[in-house]
Design a protein around this motif. Sequence first.
Motif, PDB file in Angstrom:
ATOM      1  N   ARG A 310     -74.023  14.223  59.387  1.00 49.50           N
ATOM      2  CA  ARG A 310     -72.662  14.014  59.018  1.00 49.50           C
ATOM      3  C   ARG A 310     -71.826  14.861  59.967  1.00 49.50           C
ATOM      4  NH1 ARG A 310     -68.473  16.585  56.966  1.00 49.50           N
ATOM      5  NH2 ARG A 310     -69.648  18.465  56.862  1.00 49.50           N
ATOM      6  N   VAL A 311     -70.514  14.032  60.600  1.00 46.87           N
ATOM      7  CA  VAL A 311     -69.875  14.591  61.493  1.00 46.87           C
ATOM      8  C   VAL A 311     -68.551  14.895  60.897  1.00 46.87           C
ATOM      9  CG1 VAL A 311     -68.609  14.134  63.841  1.00 46.87           C
ATOM     10  CG2 VAL A 311     -70.905  13.202  63.577  1.00 46.87           C
ATOM     11  N   ASP A 312     -68.069  16.276  61.202  1.00 50.19           N
ATOM     12  CA  ASP A 312     -66.824  16.826  60.264  1.00 50.19           C
ATOM     13  C   ASP A 312     -65.547  15.718  60.614  1.00 50.19           C
ATOM     14  OD1 ASP A 312     -68.159  18.747  59.447  1.00 50.19           O
ATOM     15  OD2 ASP A 312     -67.615  20.264  61.106  1.00 50.19           O
ATOM     16  N   ALA A 313     -65.406  15.347  61.731  1.00 49.22           N
ATOM     17  CA  ALA A 313     -64.350  14.500  62.005  1.00 49.22           C
ATOM     18  C   ALA A 313     -64.227  12.958  61.492  1.00 49.22           C
ATOM     19  CB  ALA A 313     -64.228  14.323  63.423  1.00 49.22           C
ATOM     20  N   LEU A 314     -65.543  12.721  60.754  1.00 46.21           N
ATOM     21  CA  LEU A 314     -65.585  11.432  60.321  1.00 46.21           C
ATOM     22  C   LEU A 314     -65.771  11.468  58.489  1.00 46.21           C
ATOM     23  CD1 LEU A 314     -68.209   9.480  62.489  1.00 46.21           C
ATOM     24  CD2 LEU A 314     -65.821   9.660  62.738  1.00 46.21           C
ATOM     25  N   GLY A 315     -65.114  12.589  58.202  1.00 44.08           N
ATOM     26  CA  GLY A 315     -65.358  12.925  56.799  1.00 44.08           C
ATOM     27  C   GLY A 315     -66.925  12.916  56.095  1.00 44.08           C
ATOM     28  N   ASP A 316     -67.061  12.329  55.012  1.00 42.81           N
ATOM     29  CA  ASP A 316     -68.307  12.020  54.353  1.00 42.81           C
ATOM     30  C   ASP A 316     -69.299  11.124  54.927  1.00 42.81           C
ATOM     31  OD1 ASP A 316     -67.554  14.270  52.755  1.00 42.81           O
ATOM     32  OD2 ASP A 316     -66.443  13.000  51.304  1.00 42.81           O
ATOM     33  N   GLN A 317     -68.875  10.523  55.909  1.00 42.16           N
ATOM     34  CA  GLN A 317     -69.850   9.428  56.260  1.00 42.16           C
ATOM     35  C   GLN A 317     -71.047   9.931  56.790  1.00 42.16           C
ATOM     36  OE1 GLN A 317     -69.148   5.929  56.572  1.00 42.16           O
ATOM     37  NE2 GLN A 317     -71.260   5.728  57.296  1.00 42.16           N
ATOM     38  N   SER A 318     -72.101   9.312  56.606  1.00 44.20           N
ATOM     39  CA  SER A 318     -73.329   9.833  56.666  1.00 44.20           C
ATOM     40  C   SER A 318     -74.121   8.888  57.750  1.00 44.20           C
ATOM     41  CB  SER A 318     -74.104  10.241  55.439  1.00 44.20           C
ATOM     42  OG  SER A 318     -75.618  10.817  55.864  1.00 44.20           O
ATOM     43  N   PHE A 319     -75.041   9.295  58.467  1.00 46.59           N
ATOM     44  CA  PHE A 319     -75.786   8.472  59.680  1.00 46.59           C
ATOM     45  C   PHE A 319     -77.128   8.769  59.525  1.00 46.59           C
ATOM     46  CE2 PHE A 319     -71.310   9.061  61.313  1.00 46.59           C
ATOM     47  CZ  PHE A 319     -71.000   7.855  61.451  1.00 46.59           C
ATOM     48  N   PRO A 320     -78.148   7.908  59.362  1.00 43.52           N
ATOM     49  CA  PRO A 320     -79.573   7.770  59.469  1.00 43.52           C
ATOM     50  C   PRO A 320     -80.022   8.401  60.707  1.00 43.52           C
ATOM     51  CG  PRO A 320     -79.245   5.685  59.231  1.00 43.52           C
ATOM     52  CD  PRO A 320     -77.947   6.267  58.944  1.00 43.52           C
ATOM     53  N   VAL A 354     -82.917  21.637  67.587  1.00 42.80           N
ATOM     54  CA  VAL A 354     -83.474  20.212  67.523  1.00 42.80           C
ATOM     55  C   VAL A 354     -82.437  19.283  67.909  1.00 42.80           C
ATOM     56  CG1 VAL A 354     -84.968  20.818  65.601  1.00 42.80           C
ATOM     57  CG2 VAL A 354     -82.683  20.159  65.093  1.00 42.80           C
ATOM     58  N   GLN A 355     -83.015  18.197  68.420  1.00 40.62           N
ATOM     59  CA  GLN A 355     -82.536  17.208  69.080  1.00 40.62           C
ATOM     60  C   GLN A 355     -82.408  15.827  68.211  1.00 40.62           C
ATOM     61  OE1 GLN A 355     -82.258  15.848  73.271  1.00 40.62           O
ATOM     62  NE2 GLN A 355     -82.618  14.022  72.734  1.00 40.62           N
ATOM     63  N   VAL A 356     -81.503  15.574  67.355  1.00 41.91           N
ATOM     64  CA  VAL A 356     -81.610  14.461  66.151  1.00 41.91           C
ATOM     65  C   VAL A 356     -80.668  13.284  66.850  1.00 41.91           C
ATOM     66  CG1 VAL A 356     -81.273  14.130  63.934  1.00 41.91           C
ATOM     67  CG2 VAL A 356     -81.722  16.243  64.682  1.00 41.91           C
ATOM     68  N   GLU A 357     -81.461  12.245  66.983  1.00 47.78           N
ATOM     69  CA  GLU A 357     -81.004  11.215  67.598  1.00 47.78           C
ATOM     70  C   GLU A 357     -80.372  10.016  66.519  1.00 47.78           C
ATOM     71  OE1 GLU A 357     -83.354   7.938  69.609  1.00 47.78           O
ATOM     72  OE2 GLU A 357     -82.410   9.018  71.364  1.00 47.78           O
ATOM     73  N   PHE A 358     -79.199   9.373  66.678  1.00 51.70           N
ATOM     74  CA  PHE A 358     -78.723   8.462  65.544  1.00 51.70           C
ATOM     75  C   PHE A 358     -77.757   7.520  66.045  1.00 51.70           C
ATOM     76  CE2 PHE A 358     -75.373  11.679  66.383  1.00 51.70           C
ATOM     77  CZ  PHE A 358     -74.132  10.971  65.993  1.00 51.70           C
ATOM     78  N   ASP A 359     -77.486   6.549  65.450  1.00 51.67           N
ATOM     79  CA  ASP A 359     -76.878   5.367  65.909  1.00 51.67           C
ATOM     80  C   ASP A 359     -75.400   5.622  65.108  1.00 51.67           C
ATOM     81  OD1 ASP A 359     -75.380   3.045  66.912  1.00 51.67           O
ATOM     82  OD2 ASP A 359     -76.936   1.850  66.072  1.00 51.67           O
TER      83      ASP A 359
END
Length: 402
Positions: A310-320, A354-359
């Motif tokens: 979750r990125v703060d600037a994008l609100g509650d949007q979550s990415f796997p 840790v490096q966490v990759e996401f799209d």
Amino acid sequence: MPDTESHTPKDHEAKHRGIRFSMPKVILSIAALVLGAGAILTTFGSVKQVPGAVVLDQAFVHGAVTQVGIGEAARISELHVDLGDRVDVGDTVATLDRRDIESERRELNAKRDHLMSELRAAEVSGEIVGKEDEINALQAEAEERSAASRVTAAEAELQRYVEELQRSRTLAERNIISDAELAVVEQKKYQADANLARRKAELQASRSATKLAETASERSKVRKAQQDVLRKRIAEVDADLATLEEELAMTLVDAKEAGIVVEVDSRAGSSVQPGASIVSIWNTDRIWMRAWVPEDQVALVRAGDPASIRVDALGDQSFPGVVRRILVSKTGEERTLPGQPISPLLPDESRFAVQVEFDPGAYVDELLPGMSGDVEIHVDQREGQINPAADEEEGALILSQG
């Protein structure tokens, strides 16, 4: 005899007063240490206790950064991008000094124009003269054939008058015809001789004219050869111009990857050496989160663990996402991207990440390097793990490398 220490009531009072004053100082010192340790832990980032997961709330958007440079030393004539600009593949980020190349190109273009002018004049002249020579050659051949025909006719006529003269002489000897009649026949034979000589002279003249026409044809071949030389020189100039065009194209420094300009290392008018960076571009096609992990939790995380970002600037949007690798810093420091907080209070013994990759999908244009967020690593869901060594080019194993 040893001195005997004497203590007055004032001395005892002063001693106890000193003890009373030192105790609060000790308490304040301990409190300061506790607060300092709390500040360190706060700066480091907290780890929430979630069953089957490790939650890290000190995570920042990272990504591959490409440095745009050149292969040979040159001076920058113009810089086309600035910090924060978005660029696509092929966009020109800088123009190198090209004045010498452009000057040489102007000289070659002038030389080419001159050669082309000569070639056009030679082609027009050659075409006109060539047609004239062709006409003259045809006329000479036709005249030679006609002259040859007239010679043949004159020879036949002469032969006829020779035979007639022989008959006339025989008749004159028999007094069948008069001498006057014989003289007429002899005059005709004489005229036939003269006519044959004239026709042969005409034939010779026609043959000379034909040879002259053939010589003109040879001159035409010479003119064509001269034109071929001009064409060859023009082709050589064209090859030089093509080389200059390639050199001019190399003065346009293009972005090889799409992304955001996160660093501008040069400016217009400055010289750049081979291998030096002109600008740095954050590649938005390769994005990951970097999250700090305390030493007592790092053993719980493995490469291949699924995660939620979750990125703060994008609100509650979550990415796997997925844990790509565990990063270790030799020096306990990292080179940060613009906008990423620097944490100087991190303890040396706890420098793990840790490096966490996401799209980010459609949200890629809204992300900027250094944005904060949190990462939840699902350590109890370890199916379909990846091989962390299979993609070493996507991130260095040492934090100091990016």
